[in-house]
Enzyme design. Structure first.
Site, short mmCIF file in Angstrom:
data_model
loop_
_atom_site.label_atom_id
_atom_site.label_comp_id
_atom_site.label_asym_id
_atom_site.label_seq_id
_atom_site.Cartn_x
_atom_site.Cartn_y
_atom_site.Cartn_z
N GLY A 42 0.83 -1.19 0.00
CA GLY A 42 0.00 0.00 0.00
C GLY A 42 0.86 1.24 0.00
N GLY A 55 0.51 5.73 0.27
CA GLY A 55 -0.33 6.88 0.54
C GLY A 55 0.49 8.12 0.74
N GLY A 56 -0.19 9.25 0.99
CA GLY A 56 0.51 10.50 1.13
C GLY A 56 1.44 10.55 2.33
N SER A 83 4.41 4.54 3.03
CA SER A 83 4.15 3.28 2.35
C SER A 83 3.98 2.17 3.38
CB SER A 83 5.32 2.94 1.42
OG SER A 83 5.48 3.94 0.43
N VAL A 84 3.24 1.13 3.00
CA VAL A 84 2.97 0.00 3.88
C VAL A 84 3.62 -1.25 3.27
CG1 VAL A 84 1.21 -1.35 5.08
CG2 VAL A 84 0.79 1.04 4.52
N LYS A 129 3.98 0.20 8.48
CA LYS A 129 3.82 1.48 7.81
C LYS A 129 5.01 2.37 8.12
CE LYS A 129 0.72 5.34 6.93
NZ LYS A 129 -0.64 5.85 7.04
N ASP A 175 -10.36 10.91 8.31
CA ASP A 175 -10.08 10.47 6.94
C ASP A 175 -10.75 9.13 6.64
OD1 ASP A 175 -9.04 10.83 4.43
OD2 ASP A 175 -7.04 10.11 4.91
#
Length: 841
Positions: free
Chosen positions: A536, A538-539, A542-543, A556, A652
C-alpha cells in the site's frame, strides 16, 4: 544440423518437460499438465553470458522452433517465452519476475543467447521473488507462484475450474485449458503495461506503467478505456488526465468500450451503432509491422515497439503536439518552457536550491538540495514561482493565496501548491503530493487580471542560506565580532535545549508507560526484507508486508510527519491502548532517530476500495457482505467517538482506510494520528486534513467535531451501495458527483436507480438497500447538528432505532464542490480525486 551445444540444450529442454510430466495428449501441443513444478534456478534453460544485462530462465517457449541458427528473416529469430526475468546482470540478479517476454534467440556452436528481451506481461512485478522460488500448476488447476521461503506471492485463482493444462500461444498469451482446449484463464485478460498484437484492453481495465527504468513495480501512469474514449492518467492518489483520444462519443448499447491493437493500427471502440468500425484510429508506421507491441512507459509515453532490422524501434502513439503537456516532460520538479527544461531556482535567477539529476540530460528532472523535513527545527519553506502551472488545470477548492500556501506548508505529504486567480480576493488551489514537471505560462495569452503561481517546498535552511549570502558578506565585512557573538549565543541556546530535552530515545520512551511493543529499525528492515514487499502507498507513507516471528504484519513507514518524537510517542501510547474488533490493531512502533514506523496486524483482503471500485477477479460483493462491512465500520467509529477516554476523530474515513480480513470483517485503519478531542471541549479548530470528496461542509470553518466522520461514513455507505467513487470524473458530466446524483434521485423518488449495476443480489434486498440509502442521507445533512451520532447509527443497524424521515434533501454544499479550471485548453480532460492530503493505510 544443429551445433552440438544446441542439441544438448534441446535435449535438456525436452528432458525438463518429461520430468515435469509433459502432457502426452495430442490436444496439448507443448502443453503442460497439472502437477508440474518449476524452480527458479540455473537448471532451467537460461542465457549463458554472465555479462548480459538481464537474466532469463525459460520454463515454456512458444514452440519447438524456439531456437534458429540461420534465420532467413530477423522475425524468424523472435519468439515469445514464459519464465523468470530479472533486469540486471546475471551474476547479481536476485529479484525475479514471473513473466512473458519476447526475445531474439540465436545460437553458436558453444552458446545460446537471448538478445533484446522485452517483457510484455508479468505476474508479480510489485513483489519480486528470489532464487529457488517456484511456479506450480497444482493438482487443483491453480497456477501459483511461491517465493523461496514458501510465501504465497501470486496465483490465477482457478481452483475447481477443471483446468487440465497450460500453454503459451503464438500471440504471447499464456492460457489455462480444460480437456476440450477451452481457455479458462488468459494472461491477455490481466494486462500489466503492454498490449501485444491481437490483444484488447476493455473498459474497466488499465495498463499501469512501471516506476522507472530500474524499478519494475507499478508506477504513476495508467491508460484506461472509458465510455467516451481512451484516457491516460498521471498520479496514484490523485489521478489527473493528460491525454484523451478525440472520439467524443458515448456507448449507445450495452456493449463496453475497448481498445484493440491490430497489425497497422491502435483502434478505439466506443460507439456501436451500425457497424463495428472504430470511433478513432491511431495509424501505426507501415514500413514493417512485424512483431510489435504498445507499452505505456514509465515516463507516461505510449510507445509502439517494432522489431526491424534486428533491433527494436520505438515511436510515440499519442498525438500530443505540445512537448510540455507530458507530466514528466522535464522530469520531477523540472519546468518546461517551449520544450526547454530548467530547474525551479534557475527559472527565477537563483541557484543553490536544486540540483540537475543529469547535466547531460536536463529533461531527467531536478532534486531539491537537502531533505525535506517537518521537524520544527528544519521546517521547509516555499519557493514562489510566478507564471507557472501544471499539466492539468484541475483545482481542489476555492480559497485565498495565503491559505493555499499554508495548507501545503502544514501538510507533510504536500510537495507543492498551485494557485490561480482572476482579479478577485479568492482563487483556486491545488495541493500536489505527486511532483511532476511544471509548465511556464505564456502571460500574453491570458487576460491581464489572471495570475498563476506555484509554491514549491524547499529545505528551509538551504533557502535561507542562499537568500542571505549577499547580506552575510556585508555583515562579515562590517564586523566579524558580531558574527562570533551570534555563534556563541546560538551554541548556548543549543546546549540549553539539549539539557532540557534528552537526546537518547530511551530517556523519552521511559517517561511514557503503556506503549505497545517497541522495535528497532533494523528489526523491521529485516522483517520486511528491506521493505521490498509493498502492499500500500499513501501521502503519509508506504505499507510493507512483514513477518515477525510467526506472525504476518503490516509495517507502515511514515515518510513525513509533522511532529516531534514526544508528540509521536504520546499518540502511539494513546492509540496502542485501544483494542477493538473493528479497529486495525497497532502491534508496535519504531521511533529511532529520524525513523517513524508503525506495526499493524495484517489484513489479507486489503482495502475496501479494491472490492467496490474495481472489477475484482471474484464476483462483486453480495449484499450481506456489503451490509456487514457498513455495520463493522459503524461499530469501530462508535467506539472511537464514544467509548474512549477522549473522543478520537478519525478525519479520513474512506474505503482506502477500511481493511478486510480473511472473513471480510471490516476494520478501520489509519486512526493512529487522528485528532483527540477532550469531551468537555466538544469541538476543536484544526487545519484542513482529510481527502477531497469525503470532507464535511464544516471544514470550511476549520471548527470540527466527530460529526465530520459521520459525514464521511455517509459517503462510504453510498459508495458501497453504488460500487463507485463519490467523485469520479471518468463518468459523463451529469454523473461525476455521486452525492449530487443522490440529491436529485431522492427528490424524484428514484434512489434505487443508483444501485451497483454489477450486483444482481441487491435486487433481492431492495427494502434493506433503500433503508441504508436513507441512513446515508441522514449522515450527509449539511447542518452537522442534524446528523446522527455513530452510536445512533449502530442502533439503527441493529434494528433498535428507526432512520430519521424528516431530512433536508439539499445535500450538496456548492462551496465544497471541486472547482475545475482548465488553464491549458489542449487537454480536455478531468480529474478523479481519491486522496490529496493523506494516504491510505
Amino acid at each position: 544440423m544443429y551445433p552440438p551445444k544446441i542439441l544438448i540444450l534441446l535435449f535438456v529442454l525436452l528432458s525438463t518437460f518429461s520430468s515435469s510430466r509433459l502432457a502426452m495428449n495430442k490436444s496439448f501441443a507443448l502443453g503442460i499438465e497439472i502437477g508440474t513444478i518449476w524452480r527458479n534456478n540455473p537448471s532451467l534453460l537460461h542465457n549463458d553470458y554472465p555479462e548480459d544485462e538481464f537474466s532469463l530462465r525459460i520454463i515454456l517457449p512458444k514452440d519447438a522452433t524456439f531456437f534458429t541458427t540461420n534465420s532467413s528473416s530477423d522475425l524468424d529469430s523472435l519468439s515469445f517465452a514464459c519464465g523468470f526475468f530479472c533486469a540486471g546482470p546475471v551474476a547479481t540478479c536476485d529479484d525475479y519476475i514471473f513473466s512473458i517476454f519476447v526475445v531474439n534467440t540465436y545460437s553458436s556452436s558453444d552458446a545460446v543467447s537471448f538478445n533484446a528481451p522485452k517483457v510484455v506481461w508479468s505476474a508479480n512485478r510489485d513483489r519480486p521473488v528470489k532464487e529457488n522460488a517456484n511456479v506450480q500448476l497444482t493438482e487443483l488447476g491453480d497456477l501459483v507462484l511461491y517465493d523461496s521461503d514458501g510465501a504465497h506471492v501470486w496465483s490465477t485463482n482457478t481452483e475447481d475450474m477443471s483446468v487440465a493444462g497450460m500453454n503459451l500461444t503464438s500471440a504471447g498469451n499464456l492460457v489455462l485449458l480444460n480437456q476440450s482446449n477451452m481457455q479458462l484463464w488468459r494472461s491477455f485478460d490481466h494486462p500489466t503495461d503492454t498490449l501485444v498484437t491481437g490483444q484488447i484492453l476493455p473498459e474497466g481495465q488499465k495498463l499501469i506503467a512501471m516506476t522507472s527504468v530500474a524499478n519494475w513495480s507499478s508506477g504513476n501512469f495508467d491508460l484506461t478505456v472509458l465510455p467516451d474514449g481512451m484516457y491516460a492518467f498521471a498520479g496514484t492518489d490523485t489521478r489527473l488526465a493528460y491525454y484523451r483520444s478525440p472520439t467524443g462519443g458515448t456507448v449507445t448499447t450495452n456493449r463496453s468500450a475497448y481498445v484493440a491493437l491490430k497489425n497497422g493500427s491502435l483502434e478505439v471502440f466506443t460507439n456501436f451503432r451500425d457497424t463495428e468500425a472504430p470511433d478513432y484510429q491511431i495509424q501505426l508506421p507501415r514500413d514493417n509491422y512485424g512483431l510489435g507491441f504498445v507499452r505505456l512507459d514509465f515516463d507516461g509515453h505510449l510507445r509502439l515497439y517494432l522489431w526491424t532490422n534486428n533491433s527494436w524501434v520505438s515511436s510515440d502513439v499519442f498525438d500530443i503536439a505540445d512537448p510540455c503537456a507530458y507530466p514528466l516532460a522535464c522530469g520531477e520538479y523540472g519546468i518546461c518552457s517551449d520544450g526547454q527544461c530548467s530547474c525551479p531556482d534557475a527559472a527565477i535567477g537563483q541557484s543553490g536550491l536544486f540540483d540537475v539529476i543529469d547535466p547531460r540530460e536536463v529533461n531527467h528532472g531536478c532534486l531539491p538540495i537537502g531533505s525535506l523535513s517537518c521537524d520544527s527545527a528544519r521546517k521547509p519553506t516555499l519557493l514562489s514561482l510566478p507564471n507557472i502551472t501544471r499539466f492539468n488545470g484541475v483545482y481542489n477548492w476555492t480559497t485565498s493565496e495565503e491559505r493555499c500556501k499554508l495548507s501545503c506548508l502544514n501538510d507533510c505529504s504536500c510537495k507543492a501548491s498551485f494557485f490561480q486567480q482572476y482579479d478577485t480576493s479568492t482563487g483556486f488551489c491545488f495541493l500536489a503530493s505527486d511532483i511532476f514537471s511544471m509548465i511556464s505560462v505564456n502571460s500574453p495569452s491570458y487576460s491581464s487580471n489572471f495570475s498563476s503561481l506555484a509554491f514549491v517546498k524547499v529545505n528551509g535552511a538551504t533557502r535561507n542560506f542562499v537568500l542571505s549570502q549577499g547580506k552575510l558578506t556585508v555583515a562579515l565585512a562590517v564586523g566579524s565580532s558580531t558574527f562570533i557573538a551570534l555563534v556563541v549565543v546560538a551554541v548556548l541556546v543549543v546546549l540549553r535545549r539539549n539539557r532540557a530535552e534528552p537526546l537518547e530515545d530511551d530517556d523519552i520512551i521511559d517517561q511514557l508507560p503503556g506503549l505497545p511493543a517497541r522495535f528497532s529499525f533494523m528489526e523491521l528492515k529485516s522483517a520486511t526484507e528491506d521493505f521490498s514487499k509493498v502492499i500500500g502507498k499513501g501521502g503519509s507513507g508506504s505499507v510493507f508486508e512483514g513477518q515477525i516471528c510467526d506472525k504476518q504484519v503490516a509495517v507502515k513507514r511514515l515518510d513525513g510527519i509533522n511532529q516531534g518524537k514526544r508528540e509521536f510517542l504520546a499518540e502511539v501510547q494513546t492509540i496502542g491502548s485501544i483494542n477493538h474488533i473493528y479497529l486495525v490493531r497497532l502491534i508496535g512502533f519504531c521511533a529511532e532517530k529520524s525513523h517513524r514506523l508503525l506495526v499493524y496486524e495484517y489484513m489479507p483482503n486489503g482495502s475496501l476500495d479494491r472490492w467496490i471500485f474495481q472489477r475484482h477477479q471474484e464476483a462483486p460483493l453480495d449484499w450481506k457482505t456489503r451490509l456487514r462491512i457498513i455495520t463493522d465500520v459503524a461499530r469501530g467509529l462508535a467506539y472511537l467517538h464514544s467509548d474512549c477516554r477522549e473522543t478520537i476523530v478519525h478525519l479520513d474515513i474512506k474505503p482506502q482506510n477500511i481493511l478486510l480480513d480473511e472473513q471480510f470483517t471490516a476494520k478501520v485503519s489509519d486512526f493512529g494520528l487522528a485528532k483527540l478531542i477532550d469531551r468537555e471541549q466538544g469541538s476543536v479548530m484544526t487545519r484542513l486534513r482529510g481527502t477531497p470528496g469525503y470532507l464535511a461542509p464544516e471544514w470550511l470553518t476549520s471548527v470540527i467535531n466527530e460529526k465530520v466522520d459521520v459525514y464521511s461514513f455517509g459517503i462510504v455507505i453510498m459508495e458501497i451501495i453504488c460500487g463507485r467513487s463519490n467523485l469520479d470524473y471518468s463518468q459523463p458530466e451529469e454523473s461525476r458527483h455521486l452525492i449530487s446524483m443522490l440529491q436529485d434521485k431522492a427528490k424524484t423518488d428514484q434512489l434505487l436507480d443508483l444501485i451497483d449495476p454489477r450486483s444482481t443480489d441487491m435486487q433481492c434486498h431492495l427494502d434493506e438497500v433503500s433503508r441504508m440509502m436513507n441512513l446515508a442521507m441522514w449522515c450527509l445533512q449539511v447542518d452537522s447538528r442534524r446528523r446522527p451520532s455513530m452510536t445512533e447509527v449502530v442502533k439503527i443497524l441493529d434494528g433498535a432505532m428507526d432512520v430519521e424521515t424528516e431530512l433536508d434533501l439539499d445535500l450538496v454544499n456548492l462551496e465544497l464542490m471541486v472547482a475545475n479550471r482548465a488553464v491549458r485548453g489542449n487537454i480536455a480532460a478531468t480529474l478523479q480525486i481519491d486522496s490529496v492530503l493523506s494516504g491510505p493505510r
